[in-house]
Structures are given as structure tokens and as C-alpha cells.
Design an enzyme around this catalytic site. Structure first.
Site, PDB file in Angstrom:
ATOM      1  N   VAL A  12     -11.459   2.978   5.221  1.00 58.90           N
ATOM      2  CA  VAL A  12     -11.208   4.207   4.461  1.00 58.90           C
ATOM      3  C   VAL A  12     -12.364   5.203   4.654  1.00 58.90           C
ATOM      4  O   VAL A  12     -12.138   6.412   4.816  1.00 58.90           O
ATOM      5  CB  VAL A  12     -10.975   3.913   2.965  1.00 58.90           C
ATOM      6  CG1 VAL A  12     -10.650   5.196   2.209  1.00 58.90           C
ATOM      7  CG2 VAL A  12      -9.837   2.909   2.778  1.00 58.90           C
ATOM      8  N   LYS A 100      -9.645   0.316  -6.546  1.00 58.27           N
ATOM      9  CA  LYS A 100      -8.808  -0.005  -7.724  1.00 58.27           C
ATOM     10  C   LYS A 100      -9.470  -1.031  -8.637  1.00 58.27           C
ATOM     11  O   LYS A 100      -9.285  -1.000  -9.853  1.00 58.27           O
ATOM     12  CB  LYS A 100      -7.412  -0.464  -7.318  1.00 58.27           C
ATOM     13  CG  LYS A 100      -7.402  -1.668  -6.424  1.00 58.27           C
ATOM     14  CD  LYS A 100      -6.040  -1.894  -5.819  1.00 58.27           C
ATOM     15  CE  LYS A 100      -6.145  -2.734  -4.565  1.00 58.27           C
ATOM     16  NZ  LYS A 100      -6.591  -2.028  -3.381  1.00 58.27           N
ATOM     17  N   VAL A 127      -4.336   3.965  -6.473  1.00 61.59           N
ATOM     18  CA  VAL A 127      -2.960   3.516  -6.772  1.00 61.59           C
ATOM     19  C   VAL A 127      -2.017   4.105  -5.730  1.00 61.59           C
ATOM     20  O   VAL A 127      -1.961   5.320  -5.552  1.00 61.59           O
ATOM     21  CB  VAL A 127      -2.510   3.965  -8.181  1.00 61.59           C
ATOM     22  CG1 VAL A 127      -1.054   3.584  -8.429  1.00 61.59           C
ATOM     23  CG2 VAL A 127      -3.389   3.342  -9.255  1.00 61.59           C
ATOM     24  N   GLY A 129      -2.149   4.257  -2.572  1.00 61.98           N
ATOM     25  CA  GLY A 129      -2.803   4.883  -1.404  1.00 61.98           C
ATOM     26  C   GLY A 129      -2.663   6.378  -1.353  1.00 61.98           C
ATOM     27  O   GLY A 129      -3.199   7.110  -2.185  1.00 61.98           O
ATOM     28  N   GLY A 182      -2.231  -6.837  11.154  1.00 64.73           N
ATOM     29  CA  GLY A 182      -3.293  -6.222  10.343  1.00 64.73           C
ATOM     30  C   GLY A 182      -2.796  -5.708   9.004  1.00 64.73           C
ATOM     31  O   GLY A 182      -3.505  -5.005   8.296  1.00 64.73           O
ATOM     32  N   LYS A 200      -2.966  -2.131  -9.883  1.00 58.19           N
ATOM     33  CA  LYS A 200      -2.412  -0.774  -9.790  1.00 58.19           C
ATOM     34  C   LYS A 200      -1.524  -0.453 -10.990  1.00 58.19           C
ATOM     35  O   LYS A 200      -1.619   0.635 -11.570  1.00 58.19           O
ATOM     36  CB  LYS A 200      -1.632  -0.622  -8.475  1.00 58.19           C
ATOM     37  CG  LYS A 200      -2.555  -0.706  -7.243  1.00 58.19           C
ATOM     38  CD  LYS A 200      -1.756  -0.856  -5.965  1.00 58.19           C
ATOM     39  CE  LYS A 200      -2.656  -0.976  -4.756  1.00 58.19           C
ATOM     40  NZ  LYS A 200      -1.941  -1.459  -3.555  1.00 58.19           N
TER      41      LYS A 200
END
Ligand code: HSE
Length: 399
Positions: A12, A100, A127, A129, A182, A200
Site C-alpha cells: 500500500v 483496520k 474498510v 479498500g 497472491g 471491518k
């Protein structure tokens, strides 16, 4: 130029840098100035990556840099993320996070620190993405009383269930496939046992209740026990099994769960396949709304983090994402109210007034019940067990 820092140069974190670069023109146009990640904290070095000139190994370098206005925390885990985020907020820096675990555990406290220091604590990416669900609940739906949220909040498990249905793969085979692509971690427990989705839905429930709904208090069941026969049983009844996170409020009470749930084919959530996420919201004035998109992945998740960074930098004042108090709210299981169920059994069929529909399957049958209480369900299961073996019981998605 507006300056920000990134904590963690993983999937990210590198995505945040990439989105800032790729959308530089768009961002500069909207904000009136370019935004640059000038410090990136990581324990590693990246000698072959142009990011290396921005890499720092000591958080103090970010904390003590007065020009850094926003800290993007994308390192994950509770510690030291909590310490870094609370220090950054207390130092007057805005924070945007995708973490999260951090938001679920410390959201109330971090929200208070942010308020006390008049900065933003934003967590859209934590939450679903890239799906802008929290911001929407905070802005466009601020006038609404949210009555129910039902979502596919974990892409890994949605992929596994869809693959089992499409190819007849077993759970183990589908998990291996997800790992090879992945989509699933080498240690897949948090995804397949539902803990990721529980965090979430706990964040969503906390937001609408204004109190802390702990993820440990969310009744949670994952998908590791789902068999091909369960999937076939659901198909025979004209539906599919989905791992749903749900939360609803009725008469002041909160009902929350994460569990594999029977979803009829004509329900919008049945069409959400592969690693996609979707969140359905039922609210007082608007009725049903649904948000669909990528719940994971480098650029999609980073896009939500960058949106938060830009909201924090926007000159129109502190952008406050609604958090909750530290007081906890104890959720009940949705099955404490009357529900409808799918039951799969092996053996001979039975008749009962609570059976709304029945479909034969190999060696047995699947039924869909009428609305019934836990007690009525137990009586029905007892009757089925006289001539057959009950192999699976799943709640039907609430309409
Ligand atoms: N493992 C998570 C998922 C990633 O599959 O949805 C995003 O939290």
C-alpha cells in the site's frame, strides 16, 4: 508544495507514492499545489528504487519535521503503528491510515487526540479498500439513520467461494489457487476464519452506533468448513453461499455477525464475484444503496489513502471522520431475532410447516425455512435428524 510522509513502503505504501506520482497533475489542479511524499519510513533500504532518497529509518525525523502536514500510516499491525499515529496527531499532523486493526482497536482514542489537536484522523481504506463507503456515510448520508449494513468485505474468501462454485474445487484446492495468485496470505487464517471481515464490520458498526463495537464481540464464523456439498446445496435452492458481514439496529439493539450466508441468485450481492467487495446500506430516507469495487490491491487501496490525504490538506478546515466513544456496545447475534435458514442434510426427506422450499441433492436434500426463531429451528432440526443427518445450517441474507 504540500509535504506528506508515508509510514511503510510495502504494497500500500508504494501504491500511495505511485498514486501521488501518477495523479500529480490532477492533484495539483484540484488542490492548487503539488503534493509530495518527502519522507518514507521503512526498516529496509530500496537501493534500486528512486524512493531510496526519501527513505528514513527513524520516525523522529518525520515527527520533528514541521513541514510534513500529513502522515499516511500504511505499515499495518498495532505496534508501533499506534504509537506513531498518536504522536503524529498530538504533534498537529493529520493522519490517513489503511490499518483496520489500528482503527478497530484504537479508533475512539485516536479520534479524541485528533479532535484535541484540531487535525484529521482518516481511515477510508481500512474498510472495503478502495470503495468510498466511510466518506459517503460521513457526508452524503449524514442525515440518514443507518438501519442495516450487509457486505462482502473480504476479497480472498469471496474468490475462494466463487472458485469452488465455478470449478467444483474443494476448499483446500481453492485456497491454494488463491495463494498462488497472491490473493491469500501464506498464513490465511485472518481471512478464511472471518477475522478480517469482523474488524471491518466492527468499524462500520462502531461508526453508526457511536460506541466501540469490539471485533472480538462480533459472532464470527469463517469459510474453512464449507464443502462442495454445501455449495451444491445452495445452488439447488437457487442461491450461493457468501461470507457476509452484517450489522443492523432494531429497537435500540445492535445485531452483528460475520458468517457464510445463503444469498438467493436474484439478490444484488450474489453477483459480486472474484476478489470484489460490496457494501449494501439500508437507511431511513434513502432506502437501499449499494457500493461495489475493489476491496484490496495496491492502487485501489492507495487511492483511498490518497483521497484522505487530500481531504486533510484541503483548505476548507479539518475534515472530521466520525469516530466513536470508548464505551463498548455489546452486539447480539442476528439469529436472536427470527431469521430464515438454509439447512443441508444427508438422508431421507421430512415434512414440516416451516419448510418453505426443498431441493433434492446427491444423497440428501437442502431446504429453505420460513422465518423462525432459534427454538423453532432447533425443533425442525430435531425432526430432520430422525431420518437424516444435518450437515450445514446457514442464515439466509436479510432483505
Ligand atoms: N485480505 C483482505 C481481503 C485484504 O482479502 O479482502 C483487504 O483487507
Amino acid at each position: 508544495m504540500r509535504k506528506i510522509a508515508v509510514l511503510g513502503y510495502g504494497t500500500v505504501g508504494s501504491g500511495v507514492v505511485a498514486v501521488l506520482e501518477r495523479s500529480a497533475e490532477q492533484i495539483a489542479k484540484r488542490l492548487g499545489e503539488p503534493v509530495q511524499a518527502v519522507k518514507v519510513l521503512d526498516i529496509r533500504d530500496f537501493p534500486d528504487d528512486p524512493i531510496q532518497k526519501y527513505i528514513v529509518h527513524d520516525f523522529q525525523e518525520i515527527l520533528n519535521d514541521p513541514e510534513i502536514e500529513v502522515v499516511a500510516e500504511v505499515m499495518g499491525g498495532l505496534h508501533p503503528a499506534y504509537e506513531y499515529v498518536s504522536q503524529a496527531l498530538a504533534a498537529g499532523k493529520h493522519v490517513a491510515t489503511s490499518n483496520k486493526a489500528l482503527v478497530e482497536a484504537y479508533g475512539a482514542e485516536l479520534g479524541e487526540i485528533a479532535k484535541a489537536h484540531q487535525v484529521s484522523f482518516l481511515f477510508e481504506a481500512s474498510v472495503a479498500g478502495g470503495i468510498p463507503i466511510l466518506r459517503t456515510m460521513n457526508t452524503a448520508m449524514i442525515q440518514e439513520e443507518i438501519r442495516q449494513i450487509t457486505g462482502i468485505l473480504n476479497g480472498t474468501t469471496n474468490y475462494i467461494l466463487a472458485l469452488m462454485e465455478d470449478t467444483g474445487a474443494t476448499f483446500e484446492e481453492a485456497l491454494k489457487d488463491a495463494q498462488a495468485r497472491g490473493y491469500a496470505e501464506r498464513d490465511p487464517e485472518a481471512d478464511i476464519e472471518g477475522y478480517d471481515a469482523a474488524r471491518k464490520i466492527a468499524i462500520l458498526a462502531s461508526m453508526i452506533r457511536g460506541k466501540h463495537v469490539r471485533y472480538q464481540d462480533v459472532p464470527t464464523k469463517g469459510i474453512s468448513g464449507i464443502t462442495k456439498a454445501d455449495i451444491e446445496g445452495a445452488a439447488a435452492l437457487g442461491g450461493r453461499l457468501k461470507l457476509l458481514g452484517s450489522c443492523s439496529q432494531e429497537d435500540g439493539k445492535l445485531y452483528v455477525s460475520v458468517e457464510p450466508t445463503f444469498v438467493p441468485m436474484n439478490h444484488l450481492l450474489a453477483a459480486v464475484n472474484s476478489v470484489f467487495n460490496a457494501v449494501m446500506v439500508k437507511s431511513s430516507m434513502l432506502g437501499d444503496t449499494m457500493f461495489y469495487g475493489k476491496g484490496a490491491g495496491k492502487l485501489a487501496t492507495a487511492s483511498a489513502v490518497v483521497a484522505d490525504i487530500l481531504a486533510a490538506l484541503d483548505g476548507s478546515g479539518v475534515y472530521e471522520m466520525h469516530t466513536w466513544s470508548k464505551e463498548t456496545d455489546e452486539p447480539s447475534h442476528p439469529a436472536d431475532r427470527p431469521c430464515r435458514y438454509m439447512v443441508r442434510a444427508e438422508g431421507e426427506k421430512t415434512e414440516h410447516p416451516l419448510i418453505a422450499s426443498l431441493a433434492s441433492t446427491e444423497g440428501g436434500f437442502s431446504i429453505l425455512t420460513e422465518q423462525c426463531s432459534k427454538q423453532e429451528l432447533a425443533e425442525l432440526l430435531e425432526q430432520i435428524e430422525r431420518r437424516a443427518k444435518v450437515r450445514g445450517v446457514f442464515r439466509k441474507v436479510e432483505e
